[in-house]
Structure formats: C-alpha cells, structure tokens
Scaffold this active site. Structure first.
Site, PDB file in Angstrom:
ATOM      1  N   SER A 243      -7.060  -1.334 -38.413  1.00  0.00           N
ATOM      2  CA  SER A 243      -7.226  -2.785 -38.440  1.00  0.00           C
ATOM      3  C   SER A 243      -6.432  -3.324 -39.622  1.00  0.00           C
ATOM      4  O   SER A 243      -6.374  -2.688 -40.679  1.00  0.00           O
ATOM      5  CB  SER A 243      -8.714  -3.116 -38.607  1.00  0.00           C
ATOM      6  OG  SER A 243      -8.869  -4.381 -39.211  1.00  0.00           O
TER       7      SER A 243
ATOM      8  N   THR B 118     -27.654   7.244 -16.586  1.00  0.00           N
ATOM      9  CA  THR B 118     -27.687   6.249 -15.513  1.00  0.00           C
ATOM     10  C   THR B 118     -28.082   4.957 -16.211  1.00  0.00           C
ATOM     11  O   THR B 118     -28.899   4.995 -17.159  1.00  0.00           O
ATOM     12  CB  THR B 118     -28.715   6.579 -14.405  1.00  0.00           C
ATOM     13  OG1 THR B 118     -30.012   6.594 -14.994  1.00  0.00           O
ATOM     14  CG2 THR B 118     -28.437   7.935 -13.759  1.00  0.00           C
ATOM     15  N   HIS B 119     -27.513   3.858 -15.786  1.00  0.00           N
ATOM     16  CA  HIS B 119     -27.757   2.553 -16.429  1.00  0.00           C
ATOM     17  C   HIS B 119     -27.478   2.614 -17.928  1.00  0.00           C
ATOM     18  O   HIS B 119     -28.096   1.902 -18.712  1.00  0.00           O
ATOM     19  CB  HIS B 119     -29.202   2.084 -16.199  1.00  0.00           C
ATOM     20  CG  HIS B 119     -29.664   2.221 -14.784  1.00  0.00           C
ATOM     21  ND1 HIS B 119     -29.484   1.226 -13.841  1.00  0.00           N
ATOM     22  CD2 HIS B 119     -30.265   3.247 -14.124  1.00  0.00           C
ATOM     23  CE1 HIS B 119     -29.971   1.629 -12.679  1.00  0.00           C
ATOM     24  NE2 HIS B 119     -30.450   2.854 -12.815  1.00  0.00           N
TER      25      HIS B 119
ATOM     26  N   GLN C 254      11.526  -9.281  -0.848  1.00  0.00           N
ATOM     27  CA  GLN C 254      12.233  -8.865  -2.060  1.00  0.00           C
ATOM     28  C   GLN C 254      11.253  -8.705  -3.241  1.00  0.00           C
ATOM     29  O   GLN C 254      11.491  -7.925  -4.151  1.00  0.00           O
ATOM     30  CB  GLN C 254      13.298  -9.914  -2.386  1.00  0.00           C
ATOM     31  CG  GLN C 254      14.076  -9.650  -3.653  1.00  0.00           C
ATOM     32  CD  GLN C 254      15.280 -10.569  -3.755  1.00  0.00           C
ATOM     33  OE1 GLN C 254      16.221 -10.478  -2.973  1.00  0.00           O
ATOM     34  NE2 GLN C 254      15.256 -11.481  -4.717  1.00  0.00           N
TER      35      GLN C 254
ATOM     36  N   LYS D 274       9.178  -5.321  -4.944  1.00  0.00           N
ATOM     37  CA  LYS D 274       9.543  -4.432  -6.042  1.00  0.00           C
ATOM     38  C   LYS D 274       8.926  -4.870  -7.374  1.00  0.00           C
ATOM     39  O   LYS D 274       8.684  -4.049  -8.249  1.00  0.00           O
ATOM     40  CB  LYS D 274      11.065  -4.340  -6.146  1.00  0.00           C
ATOM     41  CG  LYS D 274      11.660  -3.521  -4.987  1.00  0.00           C
ATOM     42  CD  LYS D 274      13.149  -3.589  -4.870  1.00  0.00           C
ATOM     43  CE  LYS D 274      13.640  -4.883  -4.248  1.00  0.00           C
ATOM     44  NZ  LYS D 274      13.149  -5.099  -2.839  1.00  0.00           N
TER      45      LYS D 274
ATOM     46  N   TYR E 152      12.636  -9.305   8.916  1.00  0.00           N
ATOM     47  CA  TYR E 152      12.823  -9.346   7.464  1.00  0.00           C
ATOM     48  C   TYR E 152      12.691 -10.781   6.978  1.00  0.00           C
ATOM     49  O   TYR E 152      13.249 -11.709   7.574  1.00  0.00           O
ATOM     50  CB  TYR E 152      14.200  -8.786   7.050  1.00  0.00           C
ATOM     51  CG  TYR E 152      14.423  -8.918   5.554  1.00  0.00           C
ATOM     52  CD1 TYR E 152      13.926  -7.954   4.693  1.00  0.00           C
ATOM     53  CD2 TYR E 152      15.069 -10.027   5.016  1.00  0.00           C
ATOM     54  CE1 TYR E 152      14.080  -8.083   3.316  1.00  0.00           C
ATOM     55  CE2 TYR E 152      15.227 -10.168   3.640  1.00  0.00           C
ATOM     56  CZ  TYR E 152      14.729  -9.190   2.797  1.00  0.00           C
ATOM     57  OH  TYR E 152      14.880  -9.325   1.436  1.00  0.00           O
TER      58      TYR E 152
ATOM     59  N   ASN F  89      18.755  -5.016   5.020  1.00  0.00           N
ATOM     60  CA  ASN F  89      17.328  -4.935   5.365  1.00  0.00           C
ATOM     61  C   ASN F  89      16.863  -3.492   5.538  1.00  0.00           C
ATOM     62  O   ASN F  89      15.811  -3.110   5.044  1.00  0.00           O
ATOM     63  CB  ASN F  89      17.041  -5.736   6.640  1.00  0.00           C
ATOM     64  CG  ASN F  89      17.395  -7.204   6.477  1.00  0.00           C
ATOM     65  OD1 ASN F  89      17.708  -7.645   5.372  1.00  0.00           O
ATOM     66  ND2 ASN F  89      17.358  -7.956   7.566  1.00  0.00           N
TER      67      ASN F  89
ATOM     68  N   ASN G 255      -9.421   2.741 -34.530  1.00  0.00           N
ATOM     69  CA  ASN G 255      -9.700   2.150 -33.211  1.00  0.00           C
ATOM     70  C   ASN G 255      -9.034   2.915 -32.067  1.00  0.00           C
ATOM     71  O   ASN G 255      -7.947   3.464 -32.227  1.00  0.00           O
ATOM     72  CB  ASN G 255      -9.217   0.694 -33.194  1.00  0.00           C
ATOM     73  CG  ASN G 255     -10.044  -0.184 -34.116  1.00  0.00           C
ATOM     74  OD1 ASN G 255     -11.242   0.066 -34.296  1.00  0.00           O
ATOM     75  ND2 ASN G 255      -9.408  -1.186 -34.694  1.00  0.00           N
TER      76      ASN G 255
ATOM     77  N   SER H  42      18.050 -10.426  -7.050  1.00  0.00           N
ATOM     78  CA  SER H  42      17.027  -9.408  -7.360  1.00  0.00           C
ATOM     79  C   SER H  42      17.544  -8.401  -8.382  1.00  0.00           C
ATOM     80  O   SER H  42      16.884  -7.401  -8.680  1.00  0.00           O
ATOM     81  CB  SER H  42      16.583  -8.686  -6.082  1.00  0.00           C
ATOM     82  OG  SER H  42      17.687  -8.184  -5.373  1.00  0.00           O
TER      83      SER H  42
HETATM   84  N1  ARG Z   1      17.534  -8.010  -2.242  1.00  0.00           N
HETATM   85  C1  ARG Z   1      16.916  -7.933  -0.956  1.00  0.00           C
HETATM   86  C2  ARG Z   1      15.517  -7.298  -1.058  1.00  0.00           C
HETATM   87  O1  ARG Z   1      15.266  -6.708  -2.039  1.00  0.00           O
HETATM   88  C3  ARG Z   1      17.724  -7.098  -0.035  1.00  0.00           C
HETATM   89  C4  ARG Z   1      17.701  -7.498   1.378  1.00  0.00           C
HETATM   90  C5  ARG Z   1      18.290  -8.835   1.572  1.00  0.00           C
HETATM   91  N2  ARG Z   1      18.508  -9.165   2.921  1.00  0.00           N
HETATM   92  C6  ARG Z   1      18.810 -10.368   3.324  1.00  0.00           C
HETATM   93  N3  ARG Z   1      19.048 -10.561   4.533  1.00  0.00           N
HETATM   94  N4  ARG Z   1      18.811 -11.382   2.502  1.00  0.00           N
HETATM   95  O2  ARG Z   1      14.722  -7.417  -0.180  1.00  0.00           O
END
Ligand code: ARG
Length: 461
Positions: free
Chosen positions: A277, A155-156, A322, A325, A317, A110, A285, A23
């Site tokens: 343009s 309206t509309h 993951q 994010k 978990y 976790n 624009n 990640s």
């Molecule tokens: N990179 C993981 C996440 O963002 C962190 C937690 C990972 N935990 C695990 N048991 N693999 O969720």
C-alpha cells in the site's frame, strides 16, 4: 490506394469512414493465420489448374517473405488499410504486380476471415489446454503433500466439516478437468474448414475444398457455404469455455484471498507475488488474485457480447461480425495469462500448518461424525442428529467446549457413546472415518491423486 472493391465507386472512401470501419487495430493479430490460409489457397488453385506451377511458386515465396517481414517488423500495418486480409493482398500486389490479382480467386474475405479465426482458435485451444495442464499438475503436486493435512471446509462461509488440504485442492483439480473438457468440446467444431464458401454461395470454379481443408489441418470442408460465413459458433463455444474457465479461476482466487488473509492465515504467498500500500506500511495485498477475480468479468462480458452480436442477425455475412474479434481478444489472452499466474501462485504458496491445525481442531467440525457414530450403533439418523444437537446446545449454555467433554458427560446424552466417540473430535480421526466414495479419507485421496497423476502422465514422488 484504390480499393480492390472500388470498381463501381465514383469517389474514394471518406477518411473518417475508413478509420471507423477499419479492423486493422484488431485483426492484425491474425496475420500469420491469414498468410497460412493464402498459401494453402494458392496450392489448391495450382492443383486444380486455376494458376500455373510457376505462378504458385512465385506467390508462395512472396507470401512467405511477407510473413517473415511482418514477423521481424520490416513490414507493418497502417491506418490507411481496411483489414488484415486486404493489407496483405495489397503488399503482395506491390511485390508481384499483376500476378497477385489471382490470389483471391474463388475466395471472399467472408470465408477468409472465418478461416483465419478457425486457425487462430485451433492454436488458442492448444495453448489453453497446455496452460490448464500446467495448472492441474501444480494443484496435484501440492495436493500430493497434504493428504493428511486437515482443513475446515465451509458452507455459508461457516465451518462445516474437515476435509484434507489435498481433497480441497482436488476440488479445483476436478473443476479444471471440466474446464479442459469444455475446450476440447469447443475444438470439435474446428474439424470443418470454411474456406471456399466464397461470399456465401460458393464458386463456379473447379476448386477443391477437400484438398484445401486437408492442407490446413481440417477433416473436411464445411457442408453449407451460407452458414459458414454467417455464424461464429466455434468462437461462441470457445468464449463459453473461456468464461466458465475464468469463473473457475475467480473462485480459487477468491478462496486464496480469503484464506491468506490475517483472519484465516491458512496460506501465504511469496512477497514477489504480492503488492503493498502507498500509505499503510504494514500491508501485503493479494492484488494478483484480486485482478484474476476481477478480470473474469471480461470473459463473461465477451461471451454475452458475442451472443448479443448474433442475436437476430440476418443469415449471411454482416459487417457486425467484424466485432467478434474484439470479444475474443478482450478476454482470451487475459484468461491464458491468469491461468499461468494462478499456477505460479500455487507453486509459491506456503501452507501454514499451525493455523490449519488450530482451525481444524474446532470440535464442532466433528459433529457430523458424532451423529454417524450413533447411526452406526443403530440410532435413526434424525434421532442421532437431535441428540448431538442437544450436546451442542448444552455445551453452548455451559460455556464448555465440546472437546473437553468427558466420556461420562457424553454418556449422559446416550449410553451408546464409548471411548472411540471422543476421538472423533480429532481432525485426523474424522478424515480416517470417512468411507463414502469421493470423500477426503486419506487412502481414497491418495488413490485419486495417483490415478490423476497417471492420467496427466506425470510422476509424483
Ligand atoms: N474485416 C472483416 C471482418 O473482420 C472482413 C470481412 C469483410 N467482408 C466484407 N464483405 N466487408 O469481418
């Protein structure tokens, strides 16, 4: 490097699997929160006697040094690392050796990632609230100059009734207040701190979760260790607020695109905020506004993406989490940037009073006021509506503008009309006649602006 979790494995992780599961490309954005969390964790471990004061000092100093090195780019994250949490712990091990192995006591990635996210969201909400305030203040500032500037409202997409430009801008102000309230509600979920939940079942060690939660600025620890590492409801609430906030922005963007077009010409934006343009030399624009309108889709897909991620996910978990994010970073920074761009655009916006006056002078915009004139004289609403409808029909048939009707002609439809009825074709007279709470009467709108300015803590000249 051997993985901290590698003890029961007989071969190193396949490099493609590492790249697939890492990640790092996404969660390095959380490094500051991760290190703050670790420092608080170290202080808690020392407080309960799981490490010595000396160990605490060394660990905190090393963590602070790593933070500084990442800030200035001396230390960076690489593709060989699995996530931000392990990368920082590995760096700590390189610097401190054996001692670094104590950092992860009574903690799992976790609960660590849940904490990092909570800390990130706390800051993100503050940033959004401040950007939203800037946006609201800009709307109020412009509104304060135009309580007596009539503008047709639609309206509309057909002209309906005149309001004032201030009243129109305050509609977006009210919407922004609701956006603000949604972020404030989202922040309520951040009162509790997930750290100390461990992998999911807490710890046998005498940790002090209350102390650690307080150190990190939370009211108390989360009440259930399993739930703490299995859900992302605060993120869901946040992304809901981002999605709805972005939808609000997309609406003002759409209005401004339309109303700054040659067909309407109500507003104009400075050249520095517009684009041209490559083929048509005459074009100016509104690409910024179009991108804001378009990028709102990112926020909607982030919200639905996160909901989809959690739908049917087993309690506990799961690595699926993951991906949360990705949804956060795909939309939140874009929203904040769009808020600031919209604020800047409003700050530079020119109002074309002549165009507004021309459009607001359409006598049809006074029809409702004419109906209500008759109601005030005792005519039943439906009857008055019918009567004014008849006037519109007759004018349309004869090609005459409503505004050119003489009193005598008007009185052919009802003897109740007098001179003051004729004034209702004037946009200002329409605004002045409005009485109901929340309507665009200049006096009411001025009062609303004063109250709003007071609530915002600003002074409008
Ligand atoms: N990179 C993981 C996440 O963002 C962190 C937690 C990972 N935990 C695990 N048991 N693999 O969720």
């Amino acid at each position: 490097m051997k993985k901290p979790w590698g003890a029961r494995f007989t071969e190193p992780l396949d490099q493609d699997v590492l790249a697939f599961t890492s990640s790092i490309p996404i969660d390095t954005a959380l490094y500051r929160q991760d290190i703050f969390g670790s420092i608080a964790h170290v202080r808690m471990l020392a407080k309960v006697g799981l490490i010595t004061q000396q160990e605490r000092t060394e660990l905190v100093q090393a963590l602070e040094a790593i933070l500084k090195d990442i800030d200035v780019g001396v230390f960076g994250f690489g593709p060989e690392q699995e996530d931000v949490h392990m990368a920082i712990e590995e760096e700590l091990t390189r610097r401190l050796g054996e001692l670094a192995h104590k950092l992860h006591t009574a903690r799992s990635r976790n609960d660590q990632v849940a904490l990092d996210l909570a800390l990130f969201l706390k800051e993100a909400i503050q940033r959004v609230l401040s950007a939203l305030k800037g946006y609201r203040v800009q709307l109020l500032t412009l509104a304060s100059l135009h309580t007596e500037t009539p503008i047709p409202a639609f309206t509309h997409m057909r002209p309906a009734q005149n309001v004032s430009l201030a009243h129109y801008l305050l509609a977006f102000y009210e919407l922004a207040k609701k956006d603000q309230a949604r972020f404030q509600r989202a922040s309520e979920g951040l009162a509790v701190c997930p750290i100390g939940s461990g992998a999911l079942g807490g710890s046998d060690l005498p940790v002090d979760r209350f102390y650690e939660a307080n150190l990190l600025g939370f009211d108390m620890p989360t009440p259930n260790s399993l739930e703490s590492v299995s859900t992302r409801d605060v993120l869901l609430d946040f992304l809901y607020a981002v999605a709805t906030g972005f939808v609000s922005l997309s609406r003002i963007a759409e209005d401004f695109i339309l109303f700054s077009s040659p067909a309407y010409g109500f507003f104009a934006f400075p050249d520095r905020y517009c684009t041209g343009s490559s083929l048509m030399p005459h074009k100016k624009n509104p690409d910024v506004l179009e991108l804001i309108r378009g990028r709102a889709s990112l926020a909607i897909s982030s919200l639905s993406g996160l909901l989809t991620l959690f739908k049917g996910l087993p309690m506990g978990y799961n690595r699926d989490m993951q991906e949360d994010k990705r949804h956060l970073f795909a939309s939140y920074p874009v929203y904040e940037e769009s808020l600031r761009m919209t604020t800047a655009l409003i700050g530079g916006m020119k109002v074309n009073l002549e165009r507004l006056e021309a459009m607001a002078s359409d006598p049809c915009l006074g029809c409702v006021d004419l109906v209500e004139f008759l109601v005030k004289k005792g005519v039943a609403f439906r009857k008055a509506y019918e009567l004014v409808g008849g006037i519109v029909k007759a004018c349309e048939a004869s090609g005459k503008s409503l505004a050119n009707l003489t009193l005598d002609e008007l009185r052919q439809f009802s003897g109740l009309f007098d001179e003051s009825a004729l004034t209702l074709f004037s946009p200002m007279a329409q605004l002045l006649a409005r009485q109901s709470y929340g309507s665009p009467s200049p006096r009411a709108v001025r009062h609303q602006i004063e109250t709003a300015a007071c609530n915002e803590g600003i002074w409008l000249a």
